[in-house]
Design an enzyme around this catalytic site. Structure first.
Site, PDB file in Angstrom:
ATOM      1  N   THR A  51      33.178  43.484  36.255  1.00  0.00           N
ATOM      2  CA  THR A  51      33.599  43.889  34.912  1.00  0.00           C
ATOM      3  C   THR A  51      32.444  44.442  34.095  1.00  0.00           C
ATOM      4  O   THR A  51      32.622  45.355  33.286  1.00  0.00           O
ATOM      5  CB  THR A  51      34.233  42.700  34.177  1.00  0.00           C
ATOM      6  OG1 THR A  51      35.366  42.246  34.916  1.00  0.00           O
ATOM      7  CG2 THR A  51      34.688  43.084  32.780  1.00  0.00           C
ATOM      8  N   SER A  98      34.435  41.517  42.241  1.00  0.00           N
ATOM      9  CA  SER A  98      33.866  40.370  42.964  1.00  0.00           C
ATOM     10  C   SER A  98      34.867  39.694  43.903  1.00  0.00           C
ATOM     11  O   SER A  98      34.472  38.916  44.771  1.00  0.00           O
ATOM     12  CB  SER A  98      33.304  39.352  41.983  1.00  0.00           C
ATOM     13  OG  SER A  98      34.319  38.742  41.225  1.00  0.00           O
ATOM     14  N   ASP A 132      34.893  36.774  38.660  1.00  0.00           N
ATOM     15  CA  ASP A 132      35.881  35.994  39.407  1.00  0.00           C
ATOM     16  C   ASP A 132      35.268  35.116  40.494  1.00  0.00           C
ATOM     17  O   ASP A 132      35.703  33.984  40.708  1.00  0.00           O
ATOM     18  CB  ASP A 132      36.936  36.916  40.022  1.00  0.00           C
ATOM     19  CG  ASP A 132      37.898  37.465  38.978  1.00  0.00           C
ATOM     20  OD1 ASP A 132      37.899  36.952  37.846  1.00  0.00           O
ATOM     21  OD2 ASP A 132      38.634  38.419  39.286  1.00  0.00           O
TER      22      ASP A 132
END
Length: 366
Positions: A51, A98, A132
């Protein structure tokens, strides 16, 4: 090439102004001394995507963006304040969400970090990462990095194009932490939302909130406040230079699966994993890592076929206690490691031994 051409979105100038506002708002509060380039520490940023490198056509999009859309040079350029902290350079390891980080990437990243930290020209490492699975990568590095120099893993919960994007300040703080001598020999650290967490204890607790990373039981090790790095606690478990795990000669790791426990579950997940050739299974059990009778039968048969079973818990916090029945069944228990981190440790433990008693020692120590 201008930044707006790299991103290719019409409102980018607003994003740049936002990044710039980070500078203008905090300029009067900066405590960083005006040091020459030779006086500053050398920090290498290794980027993996996520992100923090995400982009969207909408400034209000905080969930449907493209992860890993921006490269590390673009991200560094967007936070010019980094130059006041360190001599910063970037390197792109991968550029993905991820959820797609795999063992091959973990090994590549760890080997590169160890190579860089062995050089006198590198004082610290920052790893940019999707949130994540950030805690898994951080814990893996905590177990295999062979240096006392700071390693800080950082991400964000909002993409670079979002209103009030958290990535720029998170990155600034991560470089600041990696530049401090106080961060040495504390294991791998995770820095988001002005908090500093130990890789062993930090975990993601909310799907979208900016303050998602927490240490529910053990607490944070420090924070960034008023542009100062403050440490209050230290991790007590073995890490980095104290660790026996060395991946320098490995190009693959043992396959370990996680099986989630639930009402009315069965044993076929265990049978399928054994058939697929896994070397270990983490059980995300109910409560104190408990298995249903059906799952227990599957787990016991897996042990007979050479698979190491480790009981963890789906609860989210707390210690899975080791009982006499575990010794009888030749099960390992995960201590306070959640299932995803227990998988990391079991993978590495299996590179050393298949003996459940020795593996239990690792879980008690790391």
């Amino acid at each position: 090439m201008e930044l707006k051409k790299i991103l290719g979105i019409t409102f980018l100038s607003g994003v740049i102004l936002f990044y710039g506002s980070l500078s203008s708002v905090n300029a009067s509060k900066m405590t960083v001394k005006n040091l020459t380039k030779n006086d500053l520490p050398n920090v290498k940023i290794l980027a993996t995507g996520g992100t923090i490198a995400g982009s969207s056509q909408s400034s209000t999009d905080t969930t449907g963006y493209e992860s890993g859309a921006l490269d590390i040079k673009t991200i560094i350029k967007a936070v010019p304040e980094l130059k006041k902290l360190a001599n910063v350079s970037g390197e792109q390891i991968v550029n993905i969400g991820s959820q797609n980080i795999n063992n091959s990437i973990l090994l590549k990243l760890a080997k590169r970090i160890n190579t860089l930290l062995a050089s006198k020209d590198v004082d610290g490492i920052v790893v940019t990462h999707g949130s994540d699975t950030l805690e898994e990568t951080a814990y893996f590095l905590d177990l295999v990095v062979k240096s006392e120099k700071p390693v800080v893993v950082v991400g964000s919960m909002r993409p670079a194009t979002a209103i009030s994007a958290d990535g720029p300040l998170n990155l600034y703080n991560a470089v600041k932490v990696a530049s401090t001598k106080e961060a040495r020999n504390k294991g791998v650290l995770v820095t988001l939302n002005d908090r500093i967490g130990a890789a062993r204890y930090i975990t993601k607790t909310h799907t979208t909130a900016a303050d998602t990373f927490k240490s529910p039981e053990q607490g944070y090790v420090g924070e960034i406040a008023g542009d100062k790095v403050l440490f209050y606690n230290e991790p007590t478990r073995k890490h980095t230079t104290q660790s026996v795990f060395d991946v320098s000669k490995f190009d693959k790791l043992p396959q370990v699966d996680i099986i989630y426990g639930y009402q009315n579950d069965s044993r076929y997940f265990y049978d399928t994993s054994v058939k697929a050739g896994v070397k270990g299974i983490i059980v995300a059990g109910a409560g104190n890592g408990l298995l249903s009778d059906a799952a227990l039968a599957g787990a016991r048969d897996a042990v007979k076929k050479g698979v190491v079973i480790t009981r963890s818990s789906r609860v989210g916090s707390g210690v899975v206690t080791h009982e006499e029945s575990d010794d009888k069944d030749k099960f390992v228990t995960s201590d306070s490691l959640n299932p995803q981190k227990a998988r990391i440790l079991l993978m590495l433990a299996l590179t050393k031994t298949k003996d459940p008693k020795k593996i239990q020692e690792y879980f008690n120590e790391y």
